[in-house]
Design an enzyme around this catalytic site. Structure first.
Site, PDB file in Angstrom:
ATOM      1  N   HIS A 116      48.051 119.326  12.750  1.00  0.00           N
ATOM      2  CA  HIS A 116      47.499 118.138  13.254  1.00  0.00           C
ATOM      3  C   HIS A 116      45.738 118.466  13.909  1.00  0.00           C
ATOM      4  O   HIS A 116      45.786 118.873  15.096  1.00  0.00           O
ATOM      5  CB  HIS A 116      48.043 117.618  14.369  1.00  0.00           C
ATOM      6  N   LEU A 140      39.017 116.619  11.286  1.00  0.00           N
ATOM      7  CA  LEU A 140      37.859 117.382  10.911  1.00  0.00           C
ATOM      8  C   LEU A 140      36.637 116.396  10.679  1.00  0.00           C
ATOM      9  O   LEU A 140      35.310 116.936  10.299  1.00  0.00           O
ATOM     10  CB  LEU A 140      38.178 118.331   9.842  1.00  0.00           C
ATOM     11  N   ASP A 182      47.825 108.727  11.346  1.00  0.00           N
ATOM     12  CA  ASP A 182      47.113 109.157  12.742  1.00  0.00           C
ATOM     13  C   ASP A 182      46.083 108.571  13.195  1.00  0.00           C
ATOM     14  O   ASP A 182      45.110 108.643  12.593  1.00  0.00           O
ATOM     15  CB  ASP A 182      47.333 110.607  12.978  1.00  0.00           C
ATOM     16  N   HIS A 240      52.050 108.676  14.599  1.00  0.00           N
ATOM     17  CA  HIS A 240      51.238 108.399  16.020  1.00  0.00           C
ATOM     18  C   HIS A 240      52.124 107.325  16.743  1.00  0.00           C
ATOM     19  O   HIS A 240      51.932 106.358  16.270  1.00  0.00           O
ATOM     20  CB  HIS A 240      49.835 108.151  15.946  1.00  0.00           C
ATOM     21  N   ASP A 254      45.684 118.574  17.954  1.00  0.00           N
ATOM     22  CA  ASP A 254      45.450 117.316  17.890  1.00  0.00           C
ATOM     23  C   ASP A 254      43.644 117.534  17.988  1.00  0.00           C
ATOM     24  O   ASP A 254      42.846 116.693  18.793  1.00  0.00           O
ATOM     25  CB  ASP A 254      45.953 116.522  18.731  1.00  0.00           C
TER      26      ASP A 254
END
Lengths: 437, 320
Positions: free
Chosen positions: A63, A66, A155, A182, A308
């Site tokens: 997770h 980027l 997410d 999520h 995350d």
């Protein structure tokens, strides 16, 4: 092509096989070629003495965000992969909430190409559940998997519609990929900036109640049971969620879950002084939640640690708390934070921690790596788990600096990271800690 | 320059009881200034103060402006609409630009909780919080306390109940901190949907029914029910709110002793408060407004480094 590398005399820990002994590890042709004491070096091999260090499978993070395409000033696939390598990660899974959204095979292929071009930690794309992450129509899972996607997720946005979640879980079965959710009931969480509790009351900030997460955890579990699909629950933050997952696993439902280093170590008290580096979603909760998450991880209720990693430009976080975006970077601090809090704190052993950060996440997302088994990809990390180091965000390989751990002294750091038997990160002398007196 | 209050006034949570008492005591001599034919003393002559209001305000802004002018400061008012803020400038850029013009103090009202602290940490000028989101409105808390002290002679031991929308109220939080620090007993009363989670843990009594609150309290500080809350579903209707929680003559008549009635304004007559109560003999609502100017003069004076023991002399030196 690449020279073989022989890592000599390290403490070799391979959680996938229960191995923990002083041994050598030989990497050749991008594979694990041999593991054992007193290995001979083949011709031309580079020999590294890693005495006193830990040799383990490279970490796997299922997770990360980027930001490429769309916000390359905050992170790119290459800078994220460099940050990952610096943190001991050899593989990361990039969430699709890019701009435009990674919701089709061309977009997925772009991430794969950028990853190959960077040649650092492997970056696996996660495709969107719904077109444009709008929560309406299913994205083309099949084509995205064909292009290299390893999971699907919306997410950043919860899958609000029960119908969409149900069809996603059913449809994903064809491709044997997890649907990562999520968990957040949007009407309960709307406008919230931190955990709903005493600190939020004092600061005058709208809270996000624990129930906003738990309702969706419960829904996803029921839908996974109903459909037989594999639901992966992202960044669990509450003790109630841990209990729901525990019961679901006891009933044999296909549910897996992750927790972040920050939810394992920080509470809503970090939001005092309106510190926007403590603003994340799900929010930091209460001490009892931190304890329950650590216990859940030890007992395997929570499967793995994921960072995350959520880069933001410095001036975005330089705002009033309500107006700042959610999220912190985590790739370069994840192992140190987890080692210091969990292993030194007596919650997990080092082999258990390494399992939760390599073997298990690789297994959950069906990725290569996470093991030192013969013939496996030579994705390996050499860790220093003795020398303390201080988090200096200015030294990050990530393009962003938004961390609540700046200035923290940690133990646990990647000394050398190897992907496919090639060194992609080596700790710089400048970041070495001062010698103990 | 560090004043007796520190650099900024962000909230009453961050002040000591002594600092709060100092402000209230310093306000006393300043009350008289506003009663003079020439309402001006030279205490802040040459100081430049910016009133930076990102949210609409009449009472608070004018009260600050009077306080500043009666202390002879030079003041500039900036409202969010029609300024660079409406062109997308960030709070910190606005502040830094103002500071580049060499100002001494900023009075800020902002919709985000923590905005005043945020500003105070980034500029050298003194920052006074005139209301930040749902966090604090310290000068309102101070003027409420001054009004209670005027009326009852003390704050210690007085039972004060805040009535209404506590969840979204910065006035409630400032009252709560300030009053408890000076020894008052604080309670809240309102629909559960408008009470923040964990409020009991702050040492506050919670009354579910207004009748119980009236039975208990010496002072009711009736908060404004923000009408948009009803649309968000926190309460079913204004009519029902008045029926269940309204502070009415009939409810007050059930207790024998008179209660002090306060309201930070602006009032919704017939919603949270009966007009006959608001205009009645025990209403201190306009005294609150009068005290607001004196309290703000005290805060400005102290933050500017004024010595409390000289407040009397400072005002005496000017005027006539």
């Amino acid at each position: 092509m690449t020279r073989p590398i022989l890592l000599r005399n390290g403490r070799v820990i391979d959680p996938s096989r229960g191995l923990d002994q002083t041994a050598d590890v030989l990497l050749a042709d991008g594979k694990i070629a041999a593991v054992g004491p007193g290995l001979g070096a083949p011709d031309g091999a580079e020999i590294r003495d890693v005495r006193g260090l830990v040799v383990a499978p490279g970490l796997v993070d299922v997770h990360v965000h980027l930001r490429e395409p769309g916000n390359e000033d905050e992170e790119t696939v290459a800078s994220g992969a460099r940050a990952a390598a610096a943190g001991g990660f050899t593989a990361v899974c990039a969430m699709p909430n890019t701009d435009p959204v990674t919701d089709n095979q061309a977009a997925v292929g772009f991430i794969v190409r950028q990853s190959v071009r960077a040649g650092l930690a492997r970056v696996y794309p996660i495709g969107a559940v719904s077109v444009g992450q709008k929560g309406e129509r299913l994205a083309e899972f099949g084509e995205m998997v064909g292009a290299g996607a390893v999971a699907v997720s919306d997410d950043g946005k919860p899958v609000a519609s029960g119908h969409l979640m149900r069809t996603a879980l059913e449809y994903a079965r064809t491709f044997n990929i997890p649907v990562a959710d999520h968990c957040e009931e949007p009407t309960l969480a709307a406008g919230g900036a931190m955990h709903e509790g005493l600190v939020a009351t004092r600061l005058g900030l709208k809270g996000i109640p624990a129930a906003a997460e738990e309702i969706m955890v419960a829904r996803d579990i029921l839908l996974a049971e109903h459909t037989g699909g594999h639901v992966h629950l992202c960044h669990m933050s509450t003790r109630g969620s841990v209990e729901l997952i525990r019961r679901a696993k006891e009933r044999g439902i296909r549910v897996t879950a992750e927790v972040t280093p920050h939810h394992l170590t920080l509470t809503d008290a970090a939001c005092e002084q309106y510190d926007t580096h403590a603003k994340m979603n799900p929010p930091l909760r209460e001490p009892a939640d931190v304890t329950a998450l650590g216990r859940g991880l030890r007992e395997g209720v929570i499967d793995c640690i994921a960072s995350d990693h959520a880069p933001h430009a410095y001036d975005e976080k330089e705002a009033a708390f309500d107006e700042a975006p959610f999220g912190i970077v985590g790739l370069e601090t994840a192992f140190g934070v987890a080692y210091t809090a969990l292993v030194q704190g007596g919650v997990l052993t080092l082999p258990q921690l390494l399992a939760r950060m390599s073997a298990v996440p690789a297994e959950v997302f069906h990725l290569p790596g996470g093991t030192l088994a013969l013939g496996a990809v030579a994705d390996v990390c050499v860790f220093d788990v003795t020398a303390p180091w201080v988090v200096r965000s200015a030294d990050f390989q990530s393009k962003s600096r938004n961390t609540p751990f700046a200035g923290r002294e940690l133990v646990g750091q990647a000394a050398v990271t190897l992907v496919a038997g090639r060194v992609v990160h080596e700790r710089q002398p400048s970041s070495r800690p001062p010698q103990p007196h | 320059m560090t004043s007796a209050l520190g650099k900024d006034l962000v909230g009453l949570e961050y002040l000591t009881a002594d600092q709060i008492r100092l402000i209230l005591d310093t306000a006393e001599p300043f009350k008289e200034v506003s009663e003079r034919p020439i309402k001006k003393v030279p205490a802040l002559r040459g100081k430049t103060i910016v009133n930076l209001f990102f949210e609409a305000s009449t009472r608070t802004r004018i009260s600050f402006e009077f306080a500043e002018k009666r202390l002879s400061a030079d003041t500039v008012n900036v409202a969010a609409s029609g300024s660079s803020v409406s062109k997308g400038e960030t709070l910190v850029d606005t502040a830094k630009n103002l500071e580049a013009m060499r100002i001494d103090m900023v009075v800020i009202r902002h919709g985000a909780s923590g905005a005043a602290r945020f500003l105070g940490e980034r500029i050298r000028s003194n920052v006074i919080n005139a209301g930040d989101g749902k966090h604090e409105h310290p000068t309102q808390g101070l003027l409420d306390m001054l009004t209670i002290r005027d009326k009852l002679g003390t704050i210690d031991g007085v039972k004060v109940c805040l009535v209404g929308d506590i969840l979204h109220s910065r006035v409630a939080r400032s009252n709560l901190w300030g009053l408890s620090k000076l020894g008052a007993q604080v309670a809240v009363c309102g629909p559960r949907t408008l009470l923040p989670r964990g409020i009991e843990d702050l040492g506050v009594t919670v009354f579910a029914r207004i009748e119980e609150a009236i039975e208990w309290a010496d002072v009711l500080n009736v908060l404004r029910l923000q009408l948009e809350r009803m649309e968000r579903g926190f309460i079913p209707s204004l009519r029902e709110y008045y029926r269940v929680f309204g502070v009415t003559v009939e409810r007050l008549a059930k207790v024998q002793r008179p209660l002090v009635i306060m309201h930070p304004g602006p009032m919704n007559r017939g919603v949270e408060i009966d007009s006959r109560v608001a205009d009645g003999p025990h209403s201190m609502i306009l005294d609150q407004v009068t005290n607001g100017v004196a309290v703000r003069m005290a805060v400005l004076y102290l933050l500017a480094g004024g010595r409390p023991e000289l407040a009397d002399a400072a005002k005496g030196a000017g005027g006539e």
